[in-house]
Design an enzyme around this catalytic site. Structure first.
Site, PDB file in Angstrom:
ATOM      1  CG  HIS A  44      -5.059  -9.111  -5.818  1.00 46.46           C
ATOM      2  ND1 HIS A  44      -3.705  -9.152  -5.922  1.00 46.46           N
ATOM      3  CD2 HIS A  44      -5.592 -10.398  -5.895  1.00 46.46           C
ATOM      4  CE1 HIS A  44      -3.600 -10.508  -5.902  1.00 46.46           C
ATOM      5  NE2 HIS A  44      -4.506 -11.323  -5.742  1.00 46.46           N
ATOM      6  CD  GLU A  71      -2.780  -6.427  -8.294  1.00 49.67           C
ATOM      7  OE1 GLU A  71      -1.987  -5.383  -8.442  1.00 49.67           O
ATOM      8  OE2 GLU A  71      -2.687  -6.991  -7.224  1.00 49.67           O
ATOM      9  CG  HIS A 192       3.962  -7.217  -3.056  1.00 46.04           C
ATOM     10  ND1 HIS A 192       4.264  -7.612  -1.622  1.00 46.04           N
ATOM     11  CD2 HIS A 192       2.870  -8.151  -3.420  1.00 46.04           C
ATOM     12  CE1 HIS A 192       3.298  -8.277  -1.381  1.00 46.04           C
ATOM     13  NE2 HIS A 192       2.447  -8.667  -2.105  1.00 46.04           N
TER      14      HIS A 192
HETATM   15  N1  PXP Z   1       0.924  -6.295  -6.848  1.00 42.75           N
HETATM   16  C1  PXP Z   1       0.134  -7.359  -6.679  1.00 42.75           C
HETATM   17  C2  PXP Z   1       0.244  -8.616  -7.703  1.00 42.75           C
HETATM   18  C3  PXP Z   1      -0.235  -7.814  -5.223  1.00 42.75           C
HETATM   19  O1  PXP Z   1      -0.786  -8.978  -5.065  1.00 42.75           O
HETATM   20  C4  PXP Z   1      -0.237  -6.533  -4.509  1.00 42.75           C
HETATM   21  C5  PXP Z   1      -0.774  -6.799  -3.055  1.00 42.75           C
HETATM   22  O2  PXP Z   1      -2.126  -6.988  -3.104  1.00 42.75           O
HETATM   23  C6  PXP Z   1       0.545  -5.608  -4.936  1.00 42.75           C
HETATM   24  C7  PXP Z   1       0.922  -5.283  -6.050  1.00 42.75           C
HETATM   25  C8  PXP Z   1       0.615  -4.254  -4.143  1.00 42.75           C
HETATM   26  O3  PXP Z   1       1.455  -4.406  -2.817  1.00 42.75           O
HETATM   27  P1  PXP Z   1       1.430  -3.764  -1.697  1.00 42.75           P
HETATM   28  O4  PXP Z   1       0.174  -3.640  -1.144  1.00 42.75           O
HETATM   29  O5  PXP Z   1       2.741  -4.259  -0.904  1.00 42.75           O
HETATM   30  O6  PXP Z   1       1.808  -2.200  -1.912  1.00 42.75           O
END
Ligand code: PXP
Length: 241
Positions: A44, A71, A192
């Site tokens: 990301h 992402e 997330h």
């Molecule tokens: N999906 C998105 C769109 C995110 O921004 C993130 C964090 O970068 C994640 C998934 C993964 O979340 P986590 O790091 O809490 O597992």
């Protein structure tokens, strides 16, 4: 249904950047995650490049053998150029603001209908599958259908936050929204704050979950168990009967 585990390696880049050198080596880490069973690698990049840098993306594209998922916020011209040049298997569009600590809500697919429709078409024309970050509300899922996305990624932060209070109440909006998405023929990803504690329950309750992307908790778990064991533990959560 098999749910793929995509490992988000942002935090590894963050550790590397702390010393301004190439240690740990992000590309090697991605390769190792795949060797240890990860079924995808997620990055990301953010405009300030505080973890993943724009230069990391072509280097990773060369080595990722499973599924490469980028992402980010497509309102950033640089982000769109990066994605179109590197053609990952999947691009997940996230409406995060420039200085957000982390992503904290899904798209309003009704308000941003025209922008999303154009952006998604541009990516799909380049052969890239598109997923859009979504809150679990029927109106946004219906909007997601209209803008033409292949998949949605449920923002699971609120689920994780309320999981210990009342797991069933926390997951119910996602279970309901997943039914709507499936009826509309939209694929379902999630991410997330998923972790070893809440992942299995989420998978059991949310039908047709194709993929989870997990970063923060997985990297923290790796501090205790090691990355190889940790990936196996997450895979086990996704497959145990
Ligand atoms: N999906 C998105 C769109 C995110 O921004 C993130 C964090 O970068 C994640 C998934 C993964 O979340 P986590 O790091 O809490 O597992």
């Amino acid at each position: 249904m098999n749910t793929r585990l995509s490992v988000n390696i942002n935090k590894i880049a963050l550790i590397r950047n702390a010393r301004g050198s190439n240690f740990p080596n992000l590309v090697q880490f991605a390769k190792d995650c795949e060797a240890f069973g990860a079924e995808g690698i997620t990055v990301h990049p953010r405009p300030d490049e505080r973890h993943i840098t724009y230069a990391d993306v072509p280097a990773l594209k060369q080595v990722v053998q499973t599924e490469f998922n980028i992402e980010g916020n497509p309102t950033e011209k640089k982000f769109m150029e990066l994605v179109l040049q590197n053609k990952p298997h999947q691009c997940t569009l996230v409406p995060d603001s420039k200085h957000a600590l982390t992503s904290d809500s899904g798209w309003d697919t009704i308000k941003h209908k025209d922008f999303l429709t154009d952006t998604i078409a541009q990516l799909q024309e380049a052969g890239i599958r598109v997923s859009i970050f979504c809150d679990p509300a029927a109106k946004f899922i219906e909007g997601a259908k209209i803008v033409g996305t292949d998949r949605i990624e449920f923002y699971t932060g609120p689920f994780a936050k309320d999981f210990d209070k009342d797991a069933q109440a926390a997951v119910q909006p996602y279970a309901d929204a997943a039914k709507v998405a499936s009826e509309l023929g939209i694929g379902i990803n999630a991410g997330h704050d998923l972790n070893l504690h809440n992942l299995r329950f989420f998978k059991d309750q949310v039908p047709n979950l194709l993929e989870v992307s997990i970063g923060h908790a997985l990297v923290v778990d790796a501090l205790y168990y090691g990355i190889q064991n940790t990936i196996q533990m997450y895979l086990h959560r996704l497959t145990e009967l």
